[in-house]
Design a protein around this motif. Structure first.
Motif, PDB file in Angstrom:
ATOM      1  N   GLU C  15       0.836  -1.205   0.000  1.00 54.18           N
ATOM      2  CA  GLU C  15       0.000   0.000   0.000  1.00 54.18           C
ATOM      3  C   GLU C  15       0.866   1.249   0.000  1.00 54.18           C
ATOM      4  O   GLU C  15       0.617   2.204  -0.747  1.00 54.18           O
ATOM      5  N   ALA C  16       1.886   1.235   0.838  1.00 51.57           N
ATOM      6  CA  ALA C  16       2.758   2.405   0.934  1.00 51.57           C
ATOM      7  C   ALA C  16       3.374   2.720  -0.427  1.00 51.57           C
ATOM      8  O   ALA C  16       3.482   3.875  -0.832  1.00 51.57           O
ATOM      9  N   LYS C  17       3.772   1.669  -1.146  1.00 52.95           N
ATOM     10  CA  LYS C  17       4.387   1.859  -2.459  1.00 52.95           C
ATOM     11  C   LYS C  17       3.376   2.412  -3.453  1.00 52.95           C
ATOM     12  O   LYS C  17       3.706   3.243  -4.300  1.00 52.95           O
ATOM     13  N   GLN C  18       2.154   1.893  -3.343  1.00 53.70           N
ATOM     14  CA  GLN C  18       1.146   2.303  -4.330  1.00 53.70           C
ATOM     15  C   GLN C  18       0.690   3.745  -4.150  1.00 53.70           C
ATOM     16  O   GLN C  18       0.095   4.335  -5.039  1.00 53.70           O
ATOM     17  N   ARG C  19       0.957   4.287  -2.969  1.00 53.58           N
ATOM     18  CA  ARG C  19       0.571   5.678  -2.741  1.00 53.58           C
ATOM     19  C   ARG C  19       1.368   6.621  -3.643  1.00 53.58           C
ATOM     20  O   ARG C  19       0.942   7.725  -3.936  1.00 53.58           O
ATOM     21  N   TYR C  20       2.522   6.186  -4.079  1.00 52.72           N
ATOM     22  CA  TYR C  20       3.310   7.023  -4.979  1.00 52.72           C
ATOM     23  C   TYR C  20       2.783   6.883  -6.406  1.00 52.72           C
ATOM     24  O   TYR C  20       2.461   5.782  -6.840  1.00 52.72           O
ATOM     25  N   ARG C  21       2.735   8.005  -7.101  1.00 57.34           N
ATOM     26  CA  ARG C  21       2.265   7.960  -8.472  1.00 57.34           C
ATOM     27  C   ARG C  21       3.313   7.271  -9.353  1.00 57.34           C
ATOM     28  O   ARG C  21       2.995   6.550 -10.290  1.00 57.34           O
ATOM     29  N   CYS C  22       4.568   7.556  -9.075  1.00 59.12           N
ATOM     30  CA  CYS C  22       5.592   6.832  -9.820  1.00 59.12           C
ATOM     31  C   CYS C  22       6.870   6.682  -8.983  1.00 59.12           C
ATOM     32  O   CYS C  22       7.052   7.357  -7.970  1.00 59.12           O
ATOM     33  N   ARG C  23       7.701   5.778  -9.440  1.00 57.74           N
ATOM     34  CA  ARG C  23       8.952   5.502  -8.733  1.00 57.74           C
ATOM     35  C   ARG C  23      10.121   5.690  -9.691  1.00 57.74           C
ATOM     36  O   ARG C  23      10.070   5.250 -10.837  1.00 57.74           O
ATOM     37  N   ILE C  24      11.134   6.384  -9.220  1.00 63.18           N
ATOM     38  CA  ILE C  24      12.365   6.503 -10.015  1.00 63.18           C
ATOM     39  C   ILE C  24      13.411   5.597  -9.375  1.00 63.18           C
ATOM     40  O   ILE C  24      13.868   5.843  -8.257  1.00 63.18           O
ATOM     41  N   ASN C  25      13.735   4.524 -10.070  1.00 60.19           N
ATOM     42  CA  ASN C  25      14.692   3.548  -9.543  1.00 60.19           C
ATOM     43  C   ASN C  25      16.085   3.821 -10.106  1.00 60.19           C
ATOM     44  O   ASN C  25      16.293   3.713 -11.305  1.00 60.19           O
ATOM     45  N   PRO C  78       5.548   3.537 -13.001  1.00 62.43           N
ATOM     46  CA  PRO C  78       5.106   2.390 -13.812  1.00 62.43           C
ATOM     47  C   PRO C  78       5.252   2.634 -15.323  1.00 62.43           C
ATOM     48  O   PRO C  78       4.824   1.779 -16.102  1.00 62.43           O
ATOM     49  N   ASP C  79       5.869   3.745 -15.717  1.00 57.75           N
ATOM     50  CA  ASP C  79       5.962   4.036 -17.155  1.00 57.75           C
ATOM     51  C   ASP C  79       6.840   3.039 -17.912  1.00 57.75           C
ATOM     52  O   ASP C  79       6.728   2.899 -19.124  1.00 57.75           O
ATOM     53  N   GLY C  80       7.750   2.392 -17.189  1.00 56.96           N
ATOM     54  CA  GLY C  80       8.631   1.422 -17.833  1.00 56.96           C
ATOM     55  C   GLY C  80       9.718   2.053 -18.690  1.00 56.96           C
ATOM     56  O   GLY C  80      10.218   1.432 -19.623  1.00 56.96           O
ATOM     57  N   ILE C  81      10.061   3.303 -18.380  1.00 58.97           N
ATOM     58  CA  ILE C  81      11.108   3.965 -19.175  1.00 58.97           C
ATOM     59  C   ILE C  81      12.476   3.676 -18.571  1.00 58.97           C
ATOM     60  O   ILE C  81      12.664   3.735 -17.354  1.00 58.97           O
ATOM     61  N   ILE C  82      13.421   3.339 -19.443  1.00 61.47           N
ATOM     62  CA  ILE C  82      14.788   3.126 -18.968  1.00 61.47           C
ATOM     63  C   ILE C  82      15.679   4.238 -19.517  1.00 61.47           C
ATOM     64  O   ILE C  82      15.737   4.472 -20.722  1.00 61.47           O
ATOM     65  N   ALA C  93      15.539  17.546 -15.696  1.00 58.42           N
ATOM     66  CA  ALA C  93      14.842  17.147 -16.925  1.00 58.42           C
ATOM     67  C   ALA C  93      14.096  15.833 -16.725  1.00 58.42           C
ATOM     68  O   ALA C  93      12.968  15.661 -17.209  1.00 58.42           O
ATOM     69  N   ILE C  94      14.709  14.911 -16.005  1.00 60.23           N
ATOM     70  CA  ILE C  94      14.064  13.615 -15.776  1.00 60.23           C
ATOM     71  C   ILE C  94      12.811  13.794 -14.926  1.00 60.23           C
ATOM     72  O   ILE C  94      11.761  13.200 -15.205  1.00 60.23           O
ATOM     73  N   VAL C  95      12.914  14.625 -13.905  1.00 61.45           N
ATOM     74  CA  VAL C  95      11.750  14.860 -13.055  1.00 61.45           C
ATOM     75  C   VAL C  95      10.664  15.586 -13.857  1.00 61.45           C
ATOM     76  O   VAL C  95       9.481  15.255 -13.763  1.00 61.45           O
ATOM     77  N   GLN C  96      11.062  16.541 -14.659  1.00 63.61           N
ATOM     78  CA  GLN C  96      10.126  17.230 -15.539  1.00 63.61           C
ATOM     79  C   GLN C  96       9.435  16.222 -16.468  1.00 63.61           C
ATOM     80  O   GLN C  96       8.239  16.287 -16.723  1.00 63.61           O
ATOM     81  N   GLY C  97      10.230  15.251 -16.909  1.00 61.16           N
ATOM     82  CA  GLY C  97       9.725  14.229 -17.817  1.00 61.16           C
ATOM     83  C   GLY C  97       8.584  13.408 -17.239  1.00 61.16           C
ATOM     84  O   GLY C  97       7.821  12.773 -17.970  1.00 61.16           O
ATOM     85  N   LEU C  98       8.477  13.408 -15.914  1.00 60.63           N
ATOM     86  CA  LEU C  98       7.395  12.650 -15.288  1.00 60.63           C
ATOM     87  C   LEU C  98       6.038  13.272 -15.569  1.00 60.63           C
ATOM     88  O   LEU C  98       5.031  12.582 -15.624  1.00 60.63           O
TER      89      LEU C  98
END
Lengths: 239, 174, 549
Positions: C15-25, C78-82, C93-98
Motif C-alpha cells: 500500500e505504501a508503495k502504491q501511494r506514490y504515483r511513480c517511482r524513479i529507480n 510504472p511508465d517502464g522507461i529506462i 529534466a528527468i523529473v520534468q519528464g514525469l
C-alpha cells in the motif's frame, strides 16, 4: 558384542584380494605384495594424497584416484601399472626434479634418497622440462640439523610428523603454488625456533636430503624411521 | 562449530603495545570465543586496522588464539589480501581480470611500471605509491578498470592512469 | 514475528508503495556507482524536492539493471522507461519528464534486444526493489517461499520439489541440486551446515556479486529453505573481500532478517532455527573449491583435500555440509513458490531454468544478462550483445573462466547448456562470457589463463604446482617467438598430465584454455613457432603484416 569386521573382495591388477572395510587401496596392495610408488605418503602419518604418484585406475570411475586415501569397495577392479599411469608417474618425477636443485652427486642422501630411488625404479633418466634453478637458501642455524630448500619436494612429511606425532608444529608451508616453502615459526632461522624440541623426527621422515643431520658428507645420511610405527601404536591412533 | 573451549583457564595474552587499536583486534577474537578458527577473521581486522600484519601482530594473534606460529605465517602468506609490510601512501590497483586484460589492462600496468619503476606488489622507495594487481574487481562491463585510493575508475587508458597518479603527487606537493 | 504479522507487513508495504504515483529507480550496484549513480540519485531527490513532489514520486536505489556499460541506469515505474548514461545535471529534466514527455536523448529503447531477449527469474527483483530494505523484498512476495516450506511442506517434500525442478548447481559443475540436498539430508551428524559459496573468483564473472548487491534476501531465503530441507542449524556465506558493497548489503540483510525473526531461533514461531554468519575471503581463487573453502572457514590455508569423503558426509569441522553457489540458492524461492514443474518447463531437456551471464569483452553491450538455458551463443553475442564494435570480426567467446575454453565461430549456433558447452571443450562455469575479436591472440589468451592458474595454485599437489609453472614457461616461450614444435608436443603432454593427475578442480581444469585454443586455433600457435609472427599483433614479436611476402 563387537561389530563384525566387514570384508571386501576386489581385484588389483587382476589379482583377487580381500580387505577389511576402511582399508585403503594402497594398504591392501602392499599387504599383497603389489607395490605402488608413493612419496608424500608415510605410514603413521595422516595421508594427504598430494604427490599423485600413487594414482591408480578404478574400473567405472573415469578419473584417477590416489591409492593412499581411497578406501576399498566390494568388487572394485583396480589397475596400478597401466602404461598411462607409468607415464604420468615418470612425468611427475620429471616435474619434481626440474622444480628445485636436485644434484644427487653432491647430496648427503645420495644412495639413500626416496626421490632418487623412485627415478631409478621408474626409469626416469633425463628431464625434458627446463630446470627452474630457483635461488633457495640453506638454513644451518640449528645446532644439530640442516634444512636445504634446494632438495625439498614439499611432501610436508616434516610438517605432519611435527604436528601429529611430536605436537610441536614448528613447520608449516608459506606462500602458495610454485613459491611455496617450508618454514619454521614465523619464517625464522630454525635455530631460533621457540617451539622446536630438537627431536629430529622431521629429519628422519624427510624423503630427500632437504632435512639432514649436521656433519654428514655426501651419501652419508641415512634416515631412521623405526620410531614412527612404534609411536603410532603407542598412541593407539591411526593405522 | 566445535563446542567453545570457554571452560578452559585462559591466561591473558597482552597486546604487543599499548596502542588502543589492539582493542579492536581483541574484540574480533572475543566475538569468536578465541577459537582457532577465528584466525582469518582476526587477521582481516589487523590488516584493516594497521594496514599490514607484522611479526608482533602475528605473535599476539597466535598466542591469543592458540594457533602455532608457523601456521599463522602460513595463512598470512597464502592469502593475497594480507601484507607483511606497510603499503604506500597511495594505492593503485589495476584489475587484470579477463575483460580488462582483453581491453588493454596490460598497457596500463606497463605504463605505471615504466614511469615509477615498480612492479605489482611493490612500493616506490619514497613510500608514496604502491602498485597492486587485482584478479577481477567484477566491474567487467566497464573494463579496463583500476582503483585509485579506493575510488574505482572504469574505461581507463594508460594516460588517464598516469594523470591520476600525477594528481596525487601534485596534491601532496602542495 | 508470526506468519500473519509478516503477511500484514507485506500488505502495508505494498500500500505504501502504491501511494506514490511513480517511482524513479536508480541503479546502485557497483557498476553504476562507479559511473556516479549515487550523485545522480541525490540530484534527482533534490529535483523532486524542488518541485514539491516528495509525496508523489519515490526515488529509490535499486539493484543492477543489466546494461553496465551504459551506466548510470535509471528505471521509471510504472511508465517502464529506462534511461541510460544519466548525469546529475539531467536530474531536473528527468523529473520534468514525469509530468510532460520523457527525456528523449537519455532513453534506452525498450525494444532493444538486450532487454527483450532476457528472461528474469533470479534477477526478477533486480532494478525494482531497494536491496537495503527487507520490507521491499517482503512486499514483492519475499520470504513467502520460506513460509510455504515451513508451514505446508515436510523437508522431504521440499527436496522433492527441488529435484523435480531439475535445477543444477550454478557454480560451474552442474551437479543436480536436489540430489545434493537429499545426500546431506540423509547423512548422519549431530549438526549440519549450509554454506553459500560467494567466492566468485573467475576473472570476468560478477553474477554472484550483482545478485548479492541487488537482492540479498533472496539468497538468505534460499539458504534458510535449504537448511530446513537438510536439517541444518547454521549457515555461512563465504564472500570475497573484493566485494565490499556485497558484504555491506549482506550484513544489513542478515541483521534485518534476524530482527524480523526470519533468521534465528524458532523462525516465524515454528520449531525451525537457523542462523547465518559471514566469512570474508582473503584473496585466494582456490577457495572457490569446496574443500578449500571449508578449510578457509576453519581459519586455515585454503588447500583442497581429496574427495571422497564429500562435504555432504564429512564437511565443515567434519559435519555433513551442504555447499551451493549464490545463484543456485537464488533460484530456490521461486521454485518453492511456483513449484518444481514450473521451473522444469524452462530451458532444455537436461539444463533447466535460466542462467545469469556476465557478458564482457569485445562486444557492444556489456553487462549482466539472464537468459533461458538453450539460447544460442549467437543470440547472446549478436542480438543481446549487439555484436562486435568497430566493425571488427568475431573470433571466439570464452566461457567458464580459467577452467573453461574458447569457443570459435563454427559453434555460435550451439545451444547454451551444460552438455553442449562441455562437448566443445569449454564449460558452463559460473557465467563469465568474454567475447574476443580478431585483435585477441589466442595463444596470449591461453597464457593469460595459465598465468592465473599458476599464481592461484595452492601448491599442494605436484602436477598443478609445478605443471602450471611449466605450462606458463612453454607458453611464454611460444609467445616470445622462442618456441619450437617440440615445445608444442610437450605442452600437449603436460596438459594431459595436469588435467588427469591434479588433486582438485583448479588443476584438473587449468589446461582447458590451452587445450581448447590448441583445438580450434592451432594455426595461431604454429604461426608463433614456425613463422615467428603473432597474427593478431598482440605478442611482442614481429607482426604478420611486417613479414615480407
Amino acid at each position: 558384542m563387537r561389530a563384525p569386521v566387514k570384508i571386501k573382495t576386489l581385484t588389483i591388477d587382476g589379482k583377487e584380494v580381500s580387505a577389511r572395510e576402511g582399508e585403503t587401496i594402497l594398504q591392501v596392495a602392499r599387504e599383497n605384495g603389489i607395490d605402488i610408488p608413493t612419496l608424500c605418503y608415510l605410514e603413521g602419518l595422516e595421508p594427504i594424497g598430494a604427490c599423485r604418484l600413487c594414482l591408480v585406475e578404478v574400473k567405472g570411475i573415469n578419473r584417477l584416484v590416489p591409492a593412499c586415501v581411497t578406501q576399498v569397495e566390494e568388487g572394485m577392479e583396480v589397475v596400478t601399472n597401466s602404461e598411462r599411469l607409468i607415464k604420468y608417474r615418470q612425468m611427475i618425477l620429471e616435474l619434481l626434479f626440474s622444480e628445485r636443485n636436485h644434484t644427487c652427486s653432491v647430496c648427503v642422501v645420495n644412495g639413500h634418497c626416496e626421490l632418487q630411488r623412485l627415478a631409478q625404479r621408474l626409469g626416469v633418466t633425463h628431464i625434458r622440462f627446463p630446470y627452474r634453478y630457483p635461488n633457495l637458501p640453506i638454513d644451518a642455524s640449528h645446532e644439530r640439523f640442516v634444512i636445504d630448500h634446494n632438495r625439498c619436494v614439499l611432501c610436508t612429511r616434516c610438517v605432519r610428523v611435527c604436528d601429529e606425532i611430536e605436537g610441536a608444529h614448528v613447520w608449516d608451508v608459506m606462500g602458495r603454488g610454485i613459491n611455496s616453502r617450508i618454514i619454521a615459526d614465523l619464517n625464522q632461522p630454525w635455530g631460533t625456533s621457540e617451539v622446536c624440541t630438537s627431536c629430529g623426527k622431521c629429519v628422519h621422515v624427510c624423503p630427500t636430503g632437504a632435512l639432514s643431520e649436521k656433519g654428514k658428507a655426501v651419501a652419508e645420511m641415512e634416515k631412521r624411521r623405526q620410531f614412527l610405527p612404534y609411536l603410532t601404536v603407542m598412541r593407539g591412533g591411526r593405522q | 562449530m566445535p563446542a567453545a573451549a570457554a571452560t578452559l583457564e585462559r591466561p591473558r595474552v597482552t597486546p604487543p603495545s599499548d596502542d588502543k587499536r589492539w582493542r579492536i583486534v581483541e574484540a574480533t577474537m572475543r566475538r569468536h570465543g578465541y577459537q582457532p578458527h577465528a584466525l582469518i577473521e582476526t587477521l582481516h581486522t589487523v590488516q584493516e586496522t594497521f594496514g599490514y600484519i607484522d611479526e608482533d601482530a602475528m605473535r599476539f594473534v597466535a598466542q591469543a588464539l592458540r594457533v602455532p606460529l608457523s601456521q599463522v605465517y602460513g595463512v598470512v602468506t597464502f592469502y593475497h589480501f594480507f601484507t607483511l609490510k606497510p603499503q604506500g601512501e597511495h594505492i593503485c590497483v589495476v584489475c587484470l581480470g579477463t575483460a580488462c586484460y582483453i581491453k588493454g589492462a596490460p598497457q596500463i600496468l606497463e605504463a605505471i611500471e615504466r614511469t615509477y619503476g615498480i612492479k605489482p606488489g611493490e612500493t616506490t622507495k619514497d613510500g608514496k605509491l604502491s602498485l597492486l594487481a587485482a584478479r577481477c574487481l567484477g566491474a567487467c562491463g566497464l573494463a579496463p578498470v583500476a582503483v585509485f585510493d579506493g575510488q574505482v575508475v572504469g574505461k581507463l587508458t594508460p594516460e588517464d592512469a598516469l594523470k591520476q597518479i600525477r594528481r596525487w603527487e601534485e596534491d601532496d606537493g602542495r | 514475528m508470526t506468519v500473519d504479522e509478516l503477511q500484514q507487513l507485506a500488505l502495508k508495504e505494498q500500500e505504501a508503495k502504491q501511494r506514490y504515483r511513480c517511482r524513479i529507480n536508480v541503479c546502485v550496484a557497483t557498476g553504476c556507482i562507479m559511473c556516479g549513480s549515487e550523485r545522480v540519485k541525490e540530484a534527482i531527490e533534490e529535483a523532486v524536492k524542488a518541485r514539491g513532489l516528495e509525496k508523489e514520486v519515490l526515488v529509490q536505489g535499486v539493484g543492477c539493471l543489466g546494461l553496465c556499460s551504459a551506466g548510470p541506469m535509471i528505471y521509471v515505474e510504472p511508465d517502464g522507461i529506462i534511461y541510460h548514461k544519466v548525469t546529475p545535471e539531467d536530474a531536473p529534466a528527468i523529473v520534468q519528464g514525469l509530468v510532460s514527455t520523457p527525456v528523449e536523448r537519455l532513453i534506452c529503447p525498450p525494444d532493444l534486444p538486450f532487454f527483450k531477449r532476457q528472461m528474469k527469474i533470479v534477477m526478477e527483483n533486480s532494478g525494482t526493489i531497494d536491496p537495503e530494505r527487507i520490507e521491499d523484498y517482503i512486499a514483492v512476495g519475499g520470504y513467502q517461499a520460506l513460509i510455504k516450506a515451513l508451514t505446508e511442506m515436510s523437508p522431504s517434500e521440499v527436496i522433492e520439489e527441488v529435484t523435480k525442478s531439475g535445477l543444477r548447481g550454478r557454480g560451474g559443475a552442474g551437479y543436480p541440486t536436489g540430489l545434493k540436498w537429499s545426500t546431506v539430508a540423509k547423512a548422519n551428524g549431530a549438526r549440519k551446515f549450509v554454506i553459500c559459496n560467494a567466492d566468485e573468483g573467475d576473472p570476468g564473472a560478477y553474477m554472484d556479486r550483482t545478485i548479492l548487491e541487488s537482492d540479498p534476501h533472496r539468497v538468505l531465503e534460499g539458504m534458510a529453505i535449504a537448511a530446513y530441507a537438510v536439517g541444518a542449524q547454521q549457515g555461512f556465506i563465504y564472500v570475497r573481500a573484493e566485494y565490499p558493497l556485497a558484504i555491506k548489503r549482506l550484513r544489513t540483510a542478515i541483521r534485518q532478517a534476524e530482527r524480523l525473526n526470519l533468521l534465528g531461533n524458532n523462525i516465524l514461531g515454528t520449531t525451525f532455527s537457523f542462523s547465518v554468519e559471514l566469512r570474508i575471503g582473503a584473496g585466494a581463487f582456490v577457495c572457490g573449491e569446496e574443500t578449500a573453502l571449508m578449510a578457509s572457514i576453519e581459519g586455515k590455508r585454503g588447500t583442497p583435500r581429496p574427495r571422497p569423503p564429500y562435504p555432504a558426509e564429512y564437511g565443515l569441522w567434519g559435519y555433513p555440509t551442504l555447499i551451493n553457489n549464490v545463484e543456485t540458492f537464488a533460484n530456490i524461492p521461486p521454485i518453492i513458490r511456483n513449484g518444481g514443474e514450473w521451473f522444469a518447463k524452462i530451458g532444455t531437456e537436461r539444463s533447466k531454468g535460466t542462467k545469469v551471464f556476465a557478458l564482457a569483452g569485445r562486444v557492444v553491450n556489456t553487462g549482466l544478462i539472464e537468459v533461458p538455458m538453450g539460447i544460442t551463443l549467437r543470440e547472446i553475442v549478436f542480438d543481446i550483445g549487439g555484436g562486435i564494435p568497430e566493425g571488427k570480426r568475431f573470433k571466439a567467446v570464452q566461457t567458464g573462466g580459467p577452467s573453461g575454453g574458447c569457443i570459435p565461430e563454427q559453434f555460435l549456433d550451439l545451444p547454451v547448456d551444460y552438455e553442449s558447452l562441455t562437448k566443445v571443450g569449454s564449460i558452463m562455469g559460473s557465467g563469465g562470457m568474454i567475447v574476443m575479436d580478431e585483435t585477441s591472440c589466442m595463444v596470449d589468451v591461453a597464457k593469460f589463463f595459465v598465468e592465473f592458474c599458476m599464481s592461484e595454485s595452492c601448491g599442494k599437489c605436484v602436477p598443478c604446482r609445478v605443471g602450471t609453472a611449466h605450462l606458463y614457461e612453454l607458453l611464454r616461450r611460444i609467445t616470445a617467438g622462442e618456441g619450437t614444435m617440440r615445445d608444442l608436443e610437450l605442452l600437449e603432454e603436460l596438459c594431459d598430465l595436469v588435467k588427469s593427475a591434479s588433486l582438485c578442480g583448479l588443476g584438473q581444469t587449468a589446461p582447458n584454455p590451452v587445450l581448447s585454443t590448441l583445438r580450434y586455433f592451432r594455426h595461431e600457435y604454429e604461426a608463433h613457432i614456425l613463422d615467428k609472427t603473432c597474427p593478431a599483433g598482440v605478442c611482442a614479436i614481429r607482426r604478420a603484416e611486417e613479414v615480407p611476402a
